[in-house]
Scaffold this motif. Structure first.
Motif, PDB file in Angstrom:
ATOM      1  N   MET A   1      15.113   0.603  -1.032  1.00 32.60           N
ATOM      2  CA  MET A   1      16.467   1.028  -0.717  1.00 32.60           C
ATOM      3  C   MET A   1      16.608   1.104   0.799  1.00 32.60           C
ATOM      4  O   MET A   1      15.647   1.355   1.508  1.00 32.60           O
ATOM      5  N   ARG A   2      17.832   0.908   1.257  1.00 30.32           N
ATOM      6  CA  ARG A   2      18.099   0.898   2.693  1.00 30.32           C
ATOM      7  C   ARG A   2      19.025   2.044   3.088  1.00 30.32           C
ATOM      8  O   ARG A   2      19.917   2.411   2.326  1.00 30.32           O
ATOM      9  N   ALA A   3      18.807   2.548   4.309  1.00 33.79           N
ATOM     10  CA  ALA A   3      19.674   3.612   4.835  1.00 33.79           C
ATOM     11  C   ALA A   3      19.952   3.356   6.312  1.00 33.79           C
ATOM     12  O   ALA A   3      19.113   2.806   7.034  1.00 33.79           O
ATOM     13  N   LEU A   4      21.127   3.772   6.739  1.00 30.27           N
ATOM     14  CA  LEU A   4      21.513   3.762   8.140  1.00 30.27           C
ATOM     15  C   LEU A   4      21.738   5.211   8.550  1.00 30.27           C
ATOM     16  O   LEU A   4      22.495   5.938   7.891  1.00 30.27           O
ATOM     17  N   VAL A   5      21.059   5.634   9.624  1.00 30.77           N
ATOM     18  CA  VAL A   5      21.161   7.005  10.121  1.00 30.77           C
ATOM     19  C   VAL A   5      21.899   6.965  11.454  1.00 30.77           C
ATOM     20  O   VAL A   5      21.449   6.297  12.393  1.00 30.77           O
ATOM     21  N   ILE A   6      23.033   7.672  11.519  1.00 32.46           N
ATOM     22  CA  ILE A   6      23.868   7.662  12.722  1.00 32.46           C
ATOM     23  C   ILE A   6      23.980   9.077  13.269  1.00 32.46           C
ATOM     24  O   ILE A   6      24.532   9.963  12.617  1.00 32.46           O
ATOM     25  N   ASP A   7      23.458   9.280  14.471  1.00 31.53           N
ATOM     26  CA  ASP A   7      23.514  10.585  15.128  1.00 31.53           C
ATOM     27  C   ASP A   7      23.292  10.360  16.614  1.00 31.53           C
ATOM     28  O   ASP A   7      22.494   9.503  16.990  1.00 31.53           O
ATOM     29  N   ASP A   8      23.992  11.111  17.455  1.00 34.04           N
ATOM     30  CA  ASP A   8      23.811  10.941  18.893  1.00 34.04           C
ATOM     31  C   ASP A   8      22.526  11.584  19.392  1.00 34.04           C
ATOM     32  O   ASP A   8      22.092  11.320  20.514  1.00 34.04           O
ATOM     33  N   SER A   9      21.884  12.390  18.585  1.00 32.30           N
ATOM     34  CA  SER A   9      20.608  13.004  18.941  1.00 32.30           C
ATOM     35  C   SER A   9      19.455  12.136  18.433  1.00 32.30           C
ATOM     36  O   SER A   9      19.295  11.940  17.226  1.00 32.30           O
ATOM     37  N   ARG A  10      18.659  11.629  19.371  1.00 32.77           N
ATOM     38  CA  ARG A  10      17.506  10.796  18.999  1.00 32.77           C
ATOM     39  C   ARG A  10      16.551  11.586  18.102  1.00 32.77           C
ATOM     40  O   ARG A  10      16.020  11.065  17.129  1.00 32.77           O
ATOM     41  N   ALA A  11      16.343  12.861  18.430  1.00 30.90           N
ATOM     42  CA  ALA A  11      15.444  13.697  17.623  1.00 30.90           C
ATOM     43  C   ALA A  11      15.961  13.826  16.191  1.00 30.90           C
ATOM     44  O   ALA A  11      15.187  13.719  15.229  1.00 30.90           O
ATOM     45  N   MET A  12      17.255  14.053  16.035  1.00 37.77           N
ATOM     46  CA  MET A  12      17.826  14.192  14.695  1.00 37.77           C
ATOM     47  C   MET A  12      17.740  12.872  13.932  1.00 37.77           C
ATOM     48  O   MET A  12      17.451  12.870  12.720  1.00 37.77           O
ATOM     49  N   ARG A  13      17.952  11.751  14.616  1.00 34.89           N
ATOM     50  CA  ARG A  13      17.800  10.448  13.951  1.00 34.89           C
ATOM     51  C   ARG A  13      16.372  10.280  13.441  1.00 34.89           C
ATOM     52  O   ARG A  13      16.160   9.811  12.323  1.00 34.89           O
ATOM     53  N   ARG A  14      15.405  10.687  14.245  1.00 33.19           N
ATOM     54  CA  ARG A  14      13.993  10.572  13.833  1.00 33.19           C
ATOM     55  C   ARG A  14      13.699  11.475  12.636  1.00 33.19           C
ATOM     56  O   ARG A  14      12.992  11.081  11.706  1.00 33.19           O
ATOM     57  N   ILE A  15      14.229  12.686  12.660  1.00 29.79           N
ATOM     58  CA  ILE A  15      13.993  13.623  11.552  1.00 29.79           C
ATOM     59  C   ILE A  15      14.564  13.079  10.248  1.00 29.79           C
ATOM     60  O   ILE A  15      13.873  13.005   9.227  1.00 29.79           O
ATOM     61  N   VAL A  16      15.837  12.696  10.261  1.00 26.22           N
ATOM     62  CA  VAL A  16      16.480  12.196   9.040  1.00 26.22           C
ATOM     63  C   VAL A  16      15.817  10.895   8.588  1.00 26.22           C
ATOM     64  O   VAL A  16      15.526  10.718   7.401  1.00 26.22           O
ATOM     65  N   SER A  17      15.531   9.994   9.531  1.00 22.42           N
ATOM     66  CA  SER A  17      14.864   8.731   9.172  1.00 22.42           C
ATOM     67  C   SER A  17      13.488   8.990   8.588  1.00 22.42           C
ATOM     68  O   SER A  17      13.068   8.303   7.646  1.00 22.42           O
TER      69      SER A  17
END
Length: 130
Positions: A1-17
């Protein structure tokens, strides 16, 4: 499955990803809504993500504008969108859902909270459901 994570915080993108990756998702990232649309526009129909996790408050294009833009494109309407944001007022949640988001997760969150929302949406990969 594929996901796109969109957030202006690089740290938050890493956490969710990272959470999504642990659940079996292949993830891509974007730093704001316009960049997220650019990613989607560059993908073929069979490459589109099953899930988009998007923050609300971002520069250039916020999450609500992103949701509206995705919902206005007939080719993207089947994508599941989950807002992952610090916006916790009931009116904001209602606005996001009315715009076309399927679920809403309030920061701070746990990996289990994301997992539970994905289970509700029927988007928990089989191996993660065990």
């Amino acid at each position: 499955m594929r996901a796109l994570v969109i957030d202006d915080s690089r740290a938050m993108r890493r956490i969710v990803s990272g959470i999504l990756g642990d659940l079996g998702y292949e993830t891509q990232q974007a730093g704001h809504g316009r960049e997220g649309l650019d990613v989607l526009e560059g993908l073929g129909r069979e490459e589109l993500p099953d899930l988009v996790c998007v923050d609300w408050n971002m520069p250039v294009m916020d999450g609500l504008q992103f949701v509206s833009a995705v919902r206005s494109n007939p080719g993207w309407r089947s994508m599941t969108i989950m807002m992952v944001t610090s916006e916790s007022e009931h009116t904001q949640i209602v606005r996001a859902l009315a715009a076309g988001a399927h679920e809403y997760v309030i920061k701070p969150f746990t990996a289990d909270a994301i997992r539970d929302k994905l289970a509700l949406l029927g988007l928990l990969p089989q191996e993660a459901a065990l």
